[in-house]
Design a protein around this motif. Structure first.
Motif, PDB file in Angstrom:
ATOM      1  N   LEU A 133       0.829  -1.203   0.000  1.00 28.89           N
ATOM      2  CA  LEU A 133       0.000   0.000   0.000  1.00 28.89           C
ATOM      3  C   LEU A 133       0.861   1.249   0.000  1.00 28.89           C
ATOM      4  CD1 LEU A 133      -2.746   1.443   0.277  1.00 28.89           C
ATOM      5  CD2 LEU A 133      -2.547   1.143   2.760  1.00 28.89           C
ATOM      6  N   LEU A 134       0.559   2.155  -0.919  1.00 29.67           N
ATOM      7  CA  LEU A 134       1.204   3.462  -0.978  1.00 29.67           C
ATOM      8  C   LEU A 134       0.210   4.527  -0.552  1.00 29.67           C
ATOM      9  CD1 LEU A 134       3.340   5.583  -1.921  1.00 29.67           C
ATOM     10  CD2 LEU A 134       2.309   5.398  -4.199  1.00 29.67           C
ATOM     11  N   ASP A 135       0.603   5.351   0.409  1.00 32.31           N
ATOM     12  CA  ASP A 135      -0.230   6.465   0.870  1.00 32.31           C
ATOM     13  C   ASP A 135       0.607   7.744   0.768  1.00 32.31           C
ATOM     14  OD1 ASP A 135      -1.998   8.195   2.055  1.00 32.31           O
ATOM     15  OD2 ASP A 135      -1.956   7.259   4.030  1.00 32.31           O
ATOM     16  N   ILE A 136       0.334   8.555  -0.254  1.00 30.45           N
ATOM     17  CA  ILE A 136       1.089   9.790  -0.479  1.00 30.45           C
ATOM     18  C   ILE A 136       0.404  10.932   0.242  1.00 30.45           C
ATOM     19  CG2 ILE A 136       2.050  11.361  -2.195  1.00 30.45           C
ATOM     20  CD1 ILE A 136       1.690   9.145  -4.278  1.00 30.45           C
ATOM     21  N   GLY A 137       1.056  11.488   1.244  1.00 27.01           N
ATOM     22  CA  GLY A 137       0.491  12.600   1.987  1.00 27.01           C
ATOM     23  C   GLY A 137       1.151  13.926   1.653  1.00 27.01           C
ATOM     24  N   GLY A 138       0.758  14.958   2.364  1.00 25.81           N
ATOM     25  CA  GLY A 138       1.346  16.276   2.138  1.00 25.81           C
ATOM     26  C   GLY A 138       2.737  16.404   2.720  1.00 25.81           C
ATOM     27  N   GLY A 139       2.954  15.748   3.877  1.00 27.32           N
ATOM     28  CA  GLY A 139       4.248  15.876   4.545  1.00 27.32           C
ATOM     29  C   GLY A 139       4.996  14.573   4.698  1.00 27.32           C
ATOM     30  N   SER A 140       4.343  13.447   4.415  1.00 25.93           N
ATOM     31  CA  SER A 140       5.015  12.149   4.521  1.00 25.93           C
ATOM     32  C   SER A 140       4.414  11.173   3.520  1.00 25.93           C
ATOM     33  CB  SER A 140       4.889  11.577   5.943  1.00 25.93           C
ATOM     34  OG  SER A 140       3.539  11.265   6.239  1.00 25.93           O
ATOM     35  N   THR A 141       5.159  10.108   3.267  1.00 31.36           N
ATOM     36  CA  THR A 141       4.694   9.048   2.376  1.00 31.36           C
ATOM     37  C   THR A 141       4.852   7.724   3.109  1.00 31.36           C
ATOM     38  OG1 THR A 141       5.229  10.253   0.348  1.00 31.36           O
ATOM     39  CG2 THR A 141       5.126   7.843   0.200  1.00 31.36           C
ATOM     40  N   GLU A 142       3.768   6.968   3.175  1.00 34.03           N
ATOM     41  CA  GLU A 142       3.782   5.685   3.886  1.00 34.03           C
ATOM     42  C   GLU A 142       3.818   4.519   2.895  1.00 34.03           C
ATOM     43  OE1 GLU A 142       3.685   8.174   6.874  1.00 34.03           O
ATOM     44  OE2 GLU A 142       2.055   8.301   5.433  1.00 34.03           O
ATOM     45  N   ILE A 143       4.685   3.562   3.184  1.00 35.20           N
ATOM     46  CA  ILE A 143       4.726   2.295   2.439  1.00 35.20           C
ATOM     47  C   ILE A 143       4.383   1.185   3.431  1.00 35.20           C
ATOM     48  CG2 ILE A 143       6.111   0.706   1.061  1.00 35.20           C
ATOM     49  CD1 ILE A 143       5.941   3.313  -0.338  1.00 35.20           C
ATOM     50  N   ILE A 144       3.357   0.399   3.088  1.00 30.18           N
ATOM     51  CA  ILE A 144       2.885  -0.663   3.983  1.00 30.18           C
ATOM     52  C   ILE A 144       2.817  -1.971   3.210  1.00 30.18           C
ATOM     53  CG2 ILE A 144       1.056  -1.353   5.570  1.00 30.18           C
ATOM     54  CD1 ILE A 144       0.059   1.632   5.350  1.00 30.18           C
ATOM     55  N   LEU A 145       3.432  -3.000   3.748  1.00 28.91           N
ATOM     56  CA  LEU A 145       3.352  -4.333   3.142  1.00 28.91           C
ATOM     57  C   LEU A 145       2.479  -5.214   4.006  1.00 28.91           C
ATOM     58  CD1 LEU A 145       6.364  -3.227   2.219  1.00 28.91           C
ATOM     59  CD2 LEU A 145       6.452  -5.520   1.268  1.00 28.91           C
ATOM     60  N   PHE A 151       1.678  -7.076   8.988  1.00 27.66           N
ATOM     61  CA  PHE A 151       2.107  -5.994   8.104  1.00 27.66           C
ATOM     62  C   PHE A 151       3.391  -5.367   8.612  1.00 27.66           C
ATOM     63  CE2 PHE A 151      -0.057  -3.472  11.306  1.00 27.66           C
ATOM     64  CZ  PHE A 151       0.610  -2.249  11.316  1.00 27.66           C
ATOM     65  N   ASN A 152       4.135  -4.800   7.680  1.00 35.38           N
ATOM     66  CA  ASN A 152       5.317  -4.000   7.979  1.00 35.38           C
ATOM     67  C   ASN A 152       5.149  -2.658   7.301  1.00 35.38           C
ATOM     68  OD1 ASN A 152       7.533  -5.764   9.364  1.00 35.38           O
ATOM     69  ND2 ASN A 152       6.660  -7.079   7.774  1.00 35.38           N
ATOM     70  N   SER A 153       5.521  -1.595   7.981  1.00 33.09           N
ATOM     71  CA  SER A 153       5.328  -0.269   7.394  1.00 33.09           C
ATOM     72  C   SER A 153       6.479   0.656   7.748  1.00 33.09           C
ATOM     73  CB  SER A 153       4.018   0.338   7.904  1.00 33.09           C
ATOM     74  OG  SER A 153       4.106   0.627   9.291  1.00 33.09           O
ATOM     75  N   LYS A 154       6.621   1.696   6.945  1.00 31.40           N
ATOM     76  CA  LYS A 154       7.587   2.736   7.241  1.00 31.40           C
ATOM     77  C   LYS A 154       7.079   4.054   6.688  1.00 31.40           C
ATOM     78  CE  LYS A 154      12.460   3.820   7.508  1.00 31.40           C
ATOM     79  NZ  LYS A 154      13.840   3.290   7.358  1.00 31.40           N
ATOM     80  N   SER A 155       7.232   5.107   7.484  1.00 27.35           N
ATOM     81  CA  SER A 155       6.840   6.446   7.074  1.00 27.35           C
ATOM     82  C   SER A 155       8.100   7.203   6.647  1.00 27.35           C
ATOM     83  CB  SER A 155       6.155   7.174   8.237  1.00 27.35           C
ATOM     84  OG  SER A 155       5.775   8.476   7.850  1.00 27.35           O
ATOM     85  N   PHE A 156       8.056   7.766   5.438  1.00 27.73           N
ATOM     86  CA  PHE A 156       9.192   8.503   4.900  1.00 27.73           C
ATOM     87  C   PHE A 156       8.857   9.997   4.885  1.00 27.73           C
ATOM     88  CE2 PHE A 156       9.339   4.216   3.262  1.00 27.73           C
ATOM     89  CZ  PHE A 156      10.679   3.862   3.393  1.00 27.73           C
ATOM     90  N   ASN A 157       9.808  10.812   5.336  1.00 29.19           N
ATOM     91  CA  ASN A 157       9.543  12.242   5.530  1.00 29.19           C
ATOM     92  C   ASN A 157       9.627  13.062   4.246  1.00 29.19           C
ATOM     93  OD1 ASN A 157       8.990  12.137   8.303  1.00 29.19           O
ATOM     94  ND2 ASN A 157      11.162  12.179   8.808  1.00 29.19           N
ATOM     95  N   PHE A 158       8.789  12.705   3.288  1.00 26.47           N
ATOM     96  CA  PHE A 158       8.612  13.529   2.098  1.00 26.47           C
ATOM     97  C   PHE A 158       7.175  13.391   1.625  1.00 26.47           C
ATOM     98  CE2 PHE A 158       9.688   9.395   0.363  1.00 26.47           C
ATOM     99  CZ  PHE A 158       8.898   9.266  -0.769  1.00 26.47           C
ATOM    100  N   GLY A 159       6.628  14.473   1.102  1.00 28.86           N
ATOM    101  CA  GLY A 159       5.247  14.465   0.634  1.00 28.86           C
ATOM    102  C   GLY A 159       5.059  15.526  -0.426  1.00 28.86           C
ATOM    103  N   ILE A 160       3.853  15.660  -0.927  1.00 28.53           N
ATOM    104  CA  ILE A 160       3.608  16.564  -2.045  1.00 28.53           C
ATOM    105  C   ILE A 160       3.822  18.035  -1.678  1.00 28.53           C
ATOM    106  CG2 ILE A 160       2.042  14.981  -3.220  1.00 28.53           C
ATOM    107  CD1 ILE A 160      -0.293  16.706  -2.193  1.00 28.53           C
TER     108      ILE A 160
END
Length: 304
Positions: A133-145, A151-160
């Motif tokens: 799962l890809l969730d593109i936010g304004g300030g972060s982007t989440e990748i969830i398997l 599930f495993n997930s990680k939030s990355f500090n970049f967004g639109i």
């Protein structure tokens, strides 16, 4: 009726949902762009102007949907996690509107979004056993398997919003995204999985906008029931980028809505970057996200 009102205050969007817990159906909803992360890169704070936009959105939505902000389950994410004045801002929101927001971390954001997407996949009769799962936010982007119940997930500090306000040229943006792709690859390598076994699912504003355009919809004629389950591929992204680059502001506003015009191209570049990391050619798009997950979680547990 056994119902709950949830508010998702993101870095760019403000979304309200009134949800029927008995039948797991949406009763009503409200969406508005508030641009809470505007200027966050430069100052490290949520600006006074952004705070007032949020307060106005809360008051407008409560009047439109006839809900009491004091009784709503309210969450906020990346921008508030990053802002140095977040505690003061949340106190101000509660004082002026009654809405009490909880800052949730990336892991909890992923869990709640995943919950909504699992329900949505079952509703759309799509296999939900293995997906990314890809969730593109304004300030972060989440990748969830997701694999079964794990599930495993990680939030990355970049967004639109943050990338748009950080970079004025596409060359610098692509260079930054190349660095993030390396970080995402490290995360995926640690999981030691075969990506070919996982379906690619995407949610949030950019994927749903591209899906809507593919279906011939625009911001003012958006039908999420049609958008849900739509397949978006790399060709769709390239065609959308080309169209936005060759369209005037009025045309783009009609397609994506006010407050999103300046961010849509960066959103597509992020979307493309994840396609490349995952080596996928297409993704399933869903409109369901955090606010739905908060509602479902509340209905299941009566707390958050």
């Amino acid at each position: 009726m056994n119902k709950v009102t949830t508010i998702d205050l993101g870095s760019n969007s403000f979304r309200v949902l009134i949800y029927d817990c008995l039948n797991h159906k949406i009763i009503n909803e409200y969406n508005e762009v508030v641009g809470m992360a505007d200027g966050l890169n430069e100052t490290g704070n949520i600006s006074l102007e952004a705070q007032e936009r949020v307060v106005d959105a809360i008051m407008r939505s409560s009047k439109s949907l006839e809900y009491d902000p004091k009784s709503a389950v309210c969450v906020t994410t990346a921008a508030m996690r990053l802002a140095s004045n977040s505690n003061d801002v949340l106190k101000y929101f509660e004082k002026t509107t009654g809405a009490r927001f909880k800052i949730i971390d990336g892991k909890e954001e992923a869990r709640l979004t995943l919950l909504a997407v699992k329900y949505a996949l079952k509703r759309e009769r799509i296999d939900s056993s293995k997906f990314i799962l890809l969730d593109i936010g304004g300030g972060s982007t989440e990748i969830i398997l997701n694999e079964g119940d794990n599930f495993n997930s990680k939030s990355f500090n970049f967004g639109i919003v943050t990338l748009t306000q950080k970079y004025l040229t596409s060359n610098k943006l692509i260079e930054e995204l190349d660095n993030w792709k390396k970080e995402i690859n490290l995360f995926l390598d640690e999981l030691d999985i075969n990506l070919e076994d996982f379906t690619f699912v995407a949610t949030a504003g950019t994927p749903t906008t591209i899906a809507a355009i593919k279906l011939g919809q625009d911001f003012f004629h958006y039908d999420k029931d049609e958008v849900n389950g739509t397949i978006v591929n790399l060709k769709d992204l390239d065609e959308s980028l080309e169209m936005f680059k060759n369209s005037n502001n009025e045309t783009i506003t009609k397609l994506v809505g006010r407050g999103r015009v300046e961010f849509i191209e960066v959103g597509i570049y992020i979307y493309k970057a994840i396609f490349e990391v995952l080596e996928k050619n297409e993704s399933i798009v869903l409109d369901d996200g955090l606010r739905e997950g908060v509602a479902i979680d509340y209905c299941l547990n009566k707390s958050i």
